[in-house]
Scaffold this motif. Structure first.
Motif: not given
Length: 197
Positions: A101-107, A113-117
């Motif tokens: 599974s994958w979760t984006p890092t805070p960085g 943000p438009e891509k990963y939030e």
């Protein structure tokens, strides 16, 4: 040499020191395709042997080496992190996962943000289309634990031979599956510094 080898090509990589490491010399690879780009994994003989059973990433050549005894290595074509996101240094494989599974890092969320939030809370389950692909090797250090750097798969062959990721090294899915089966837990991983502008 493996049966895929059809002609001799010299692949010259200037090796530099990273995280207190110093490795120098030239590597010669037997390849059947130009660099960079997707080539089949190939068994090569190194002009300057690397310590056996280690992963070495050479970002300028977009190549990853899995070193073997007797001065041999498997060579894979890869993509690497964009400028400012690639972190040279010494790591070890602290976890291995199939279809992770994958979760984006805070960085990542802060930068785009438009891509990963939208993935910040629940992440994305493993499977086709997941940014980590079919397999992932998780890079750790004794000081930091999980560094959030990965050597992982991708279903985007056009990204191989480019500096496009958020700091990780990527291989096409069938090749990361082969590498995953070769590399054990706790294997040493060296991400060599970028040398070219």
């Amino acid at each position: 040499m493996n049966a895929l080898t059809t002609r001799r090509t010299a692949l010259k990589l200037g090796l530099a020191s990273a995280a207190g490491l110093a490795v120098s010399g030239l590597l010669r690879a037997q390849t059947s395709a130009p660099v960079p780009g997707v080539i089949p994994p190939q068994l090569i003989r190194l002009a300057t042997p690397l310590p056996a059973n280690e992963v070495h990433v050479f970002p300028d050549a977009y190549r990853l080496f899995w070193s073997l005894p007797d001065g041999q290595a498997w060579i894979y074509a890869i993509r690497v992190g964009r400028d400012g996101l690639y972190e040279p240094g010494e790591y070890y494989v602290g976890a291995k996962k199939e279809w992770p599974s994958w979760t984006p890092t805070p960085g990542m969320i802060e930068r785009e943000p438009e891509k990963y939030e939208k993935y910040a809370d629940g992440g994305m389950p493993g499977g086709p289309g997941n940014p980590l692909g079919a397999r992932a090797l998780y890079l750790f250090t004794p000081e930091r634990g999980d560094t959030f750097l990965r050597i992982h798969g991708t279903d985007d062959p056009a990204s191989i031979g480019r500096a496009v990721s958020n700091g990780c090294a990527g291989l096409i899915n069938d090749q990361i599956t082969q590498l995953y089966n070769q590399v054990p837990m706790d294997a040493r991983v060296v991400l060599h510094p970028k040398r070219l502008d």
